[in-house]
Design a protein around this motif. Structure first.
Motif, PDB file in Angstrom:
ATOM      1  N   ARG A  33       0.819  -1.220   0.000  1.00 61.21           N
ATOM      2  CA  ARG A  33       0.000   0.000   0.000  1.00 61.21           C
ATOM      3  C   ARG A  33       0.849   1.265   0.000  1.00 61.21           C
ATOM      4  N   VAL A  34       1.875   1.299   0.843  1.00 61.03           N
ATOM      5  CA  VAL A  34       2.648   2.541   0.966  1.00 61.03           C
ATOM      6  C   VAL A  34       3.713   2.681  -0.121  1.00 61.03           C
ATOM      7  N   LEU A  35       3.934   1.638  -0.895  1.00 59.29           N
ATOM      8  CA  LEU A  35       4.754   1.791  -2.100  1.00 59.29           C
ATOM      9  C   LEU A  35       3.949   2.504  -3.183  1.00 59.29           C
ATOM     10  N   VAL A  36       2.640   2.257  -3.203  1.00 58.69           N
ATOM     11  CA  VAL A  36       1.763   2.898  -4.185  1.00 58.69           C
ATOM     12  C   VAL A  36       1.570   4.373  -3.830  1.00 58.69           C
ATOM     13  N   ARG A  37       1.256   4.627  -2.556  1.00 59.41           N
ATOM     14  CA  ARG A  37       1.103   6.016  -2.105  1.00 59.41           C
ATOM     15  C   ARG A  37       1.283   6.092  -0.593  1.00 59.41           C
ATOM     16  N   GLU A  38       1.790   7.209  -0.170  1.00 59.65           N
ATOM     17  CA  GLU A  38       2.007   7.479   1.254  1.00 59.65           C
ATOM     18  C   GLU A  38       0.661   7.470   1.972  1.00 59.65           C
ATOM     19  N   GLU A  39       0.638   6.855   3.174  1.00 62.03           N
ATOM     20  CA  GLU A  39      -0.592   6.823   3.965  1.00 62.03           C
ATOM     21  C   GLU A  39      -0.263   7.099   5.417  1.00 62.03           C
ATOM     22  N   SER A  40      -1.205   7.662   6.112  1.00 60.74           N
ATOM     23  CA  SER A  40      -1.014   7.889   7.546  1.00 60.74           C
ATOM     24  C   SER A  40      -1.198   6.573   8.288  1.00 60.74           C
ATOM     25  N   VAL A  41      -0.613   6.499   9.462  1.00 58.07           N
ATOM     26  CA  VAL A  41      -0.765   5.296  10.282  1.00 58.07           C
ATOM     27  C   VAL A  41      -2.236   5.104  10.620  1.00 58.07           C
ATOM     28  N   SER A  42      -2.952   6.192  10.903  1.00 59.51           N
ATOM     29  CA  SER A  42      -4.378   6.048  11.242  1.00 59.51           C
ATOM     30  C   SER A  42      -5.185   5.547  10.046  1.00 59.51           C
ATOM     31  N   ALA A  43      -4.869   6.000   8.822  1.00 63.04           N
ATOM     32  CA  ALA A  43      -5.574   5.497   7.634  1.00 63.04           C
ATOM     33  C   ALA A  43      -5.268   4.015   7.430  1.00 63.04           C
ATOM     34  N   LEU A  44      -4.022   3.623   7.667  1.00 63.59           N
ATOM     35  CA  LEU A  44      -3.675   2.200   7.566  1.00 63.59           C
ATOM     36  C   LEU A  44      -4.457   1.395   8.598  1.00 63.59           C
ATOM     37  N   ALA A  45      -4.542   1.915   9.821  1.00 62.84           N
ATOM     38  CA  ALA A  45      -5.216   1.186  10.904  1.00 62.84           C
ATOM     39  C   ALA A  45      -6.681   0.927  10.571  1.00 62.84           C
ATOM     40  N   GLU A  46      -7.311   1.829   9.836  1.00 63.15           N
ATOM     41  CA  GLU A  46      -8.720   1.640   9.474  1.00 63.15           C
ATOM     42  C   GLU A  46      -8.915   0.466   8.516  1.00 63.15           C
ATOM     43  N   ARG A  47      -7.858   0.055   7.841  1.00 68.99           N
ATOM     44  CA  ARG A  47      -7.954  -1.015   6.838  1.00 68.99           C
ATOM     45  C   ARG A  47      -7.885  -2.422   7.433  1.00 68.99           C
ATOM     46  N   TYR A  48      -7.477  -2.531   8.679  1.00 64.80           N
ATOM     47  CA  TYR A  48      -7.236  -3.850   9.263  1.00 64.80           C
ATOM     48  C   TYR A  48      -8.122  -4.074  10.477  1.00 64.80           C
ATOM     49  N   ASP A  49      -8.433  -5.333  10.694  1.00 67.33           N
ATOM     50  CA  ASP A  49      -9.257  -5.721  11.836  1.00 67.33           C
ATOM     51  C   ASP A  49      -8.351  -5.944  13.046  1.00 67.33           C
ATOM     52  N   MET A  50      -7.716  -4.854  13.473  1.00 69.06           N
ATOM     53  CA  MET A  50      -6.824  -4.895  14.639  1.00 69.06           C
ATOM     54  C   MET A  50      -6.749  -3.495  15.204  1.00 69.06           C
ATOM     55  N   SER A  51      -6.176  -3.394  16.369  1.00 63.86           N
ATOM     56  CA  SER A  51      -6.096  -2.091  17.026  1.00 63.86           C
ATOM     57  C   SER A  51      -5.094  -1.173  16.328  1.00 63.86           C
ATOM     58  N   PHE A  52      -5.254   0.113  16.587  1.00 66.00           N
ATOM     59  CA  PHE A  52      -4.312   1.106  16.085  1.00 66.00           C
ATOM     60  C   PHE A  52      -2.903   0.772  16.573  1.00 66.00           C
ATOM     61  N   ALA A  53      -2.798   0.384  17.860  1.00 67.46           N
ATOM     62  CA  ALA A  53      -1.486   0.048  18.440  1.00 67.46           C
ATOM     63  C   ALA A  53      -0.843  -1.132  17.710  1.00 67.46           C
ATOM     64  N   ALA A  54      -1.655  -2.121  17.315  1.00 66.05           N
ATOM     65  CA  ALA A  54      -1.107  -3.278  16.599  1.00 66.05           C
ATOM     66  C   ALA A  54      -0.567  -2.854  15.233  1.00 66.05           C
ATOM     67  N   VAL A  55      -1.284  -1.977  14.544  1.00 67.00           N
ATOM     68  CA  VAL A  55      -0.808  -1.486  13.249  1.00 67.00           C
ATOM     69  C   VAL A  55       0.461  -0.669  13.453  1.00 67.00           C
ATOM     70  N   GLN A  56       0.503   0.147  14.505  1.00 70.54           N
ATOM     71  CA  GLN A  56       1.720   0.913  14.819  1.00 70.54           C
ATOM     72  C   GLN A  56       2.913  -0.021  15.012  1.00 70.54           C
ATOM     73  N   LYS A  57       2.692  -1.141  15.679  1.00 68.84           N
ATOM     74  CA  LYS A  57       3.779  -2.108  15.893  1.00 68.84           C
ATOM     75  C   LYS A  57       4.240  -2.705  14.568  1.00 68.84           C
ATOM     76  N   HIS A  58       3.304  -3.034  13.690  1.00 70.64           N
ATOM     77  CA  HIS A  58       3.672  -3.558  12.368  1.00 70.64           C
ATOM     78  C   HIS A  58       4.517  -2.530  11.609  1.00 70.64           C
ATOM     79  N   VAL A  59       4.092  -1.272  11.653  1.00 69.70           N
ATOM     80  CA  VAL A  59       4.829  -0.215  10.969  1.00 69.70           C
ATOM     81  C   VAL A  59       6.223  -0.067  11.582  1.00 69.70           C
ATOM     82  N   ALA A  60       6.326  -0.192  12.885  1.00 71.63           N
ATOM     83  CA  ALA A  60       7.634  -0.083  13.558  1.00 71.63           C
ATOM     84  C   ALA A  60       8.572  -1.201  13.104  1.00 71.63           C
ATOM     85  N   VAL A  61       8.044  -2.420  12.958  1.00 67.13           N
ATOM     86  CA  VAL A  61       8.860  -3.545  12.464  1.00 67.13           C
ATOM     87  C   VAL A  61       9.344  -3.241  11.053  1.00 67.13           C
TER      88      VAL A  61
END
Length: 125
Positions: A33-61
């Protein structure tokens, strides 16, 4: 073939972080997704069935593996894919493929060598 050229660019720990990060389906999807276009962490979090914190952890990895970079834009953190790291991973996989192709070529050469028929007991010498 080059002698571990790509591995030398990253170091062994970097290679481990890179492929460990890509081993997860959600992280691969985020990178795509972010190779296609830049996205905010909050916009990414809305796409997944997980918490914002979990998406933040994925982004950190992904960030530790240099697959993405983050930048602040107002109150948001924007995530962008790092094409250079993707290219490095592709070159490393190409090196592995060259090793594999070399083995196949050597096997083909071995099979192409003339063979004498097997000697069975009772045959005249």
């Amino acid at each position: 073939m080059c002698n571990h050229m790509v591995v030398d660019e990253l170091d062994q720990d970097g290679v481990d972080r890179l492929f460990a990060a890509l081993a997860d389906r959600t992280r691969r999807d985020i990178v795509t997704r972010v190779l296609v276009r830049e996205e905010s962490v909050s916009a990414l979090a809305e796409r997944y069935d997980m918490s914002f914190a979990a998406v933040q952890k994925h982004v950190a990895v992904l960030e530790r593996a240099s697959l993405v970079t983050k930048r602040r834009h107002g109150r948001e953190r924007l995530v962008r894919g790092d094409v250079g790291t993707i290219r490095t991973a592709a070159r490393l996989l190409e090196e592995y493929e060259q090793v594999w192709r070399g083995r196949i070529d050597r096997l083909g050469d071995l099979l192409a060598e003339p063979h004498s028929p097997p000697h069975t007991p009772g045959d005249a010498p």
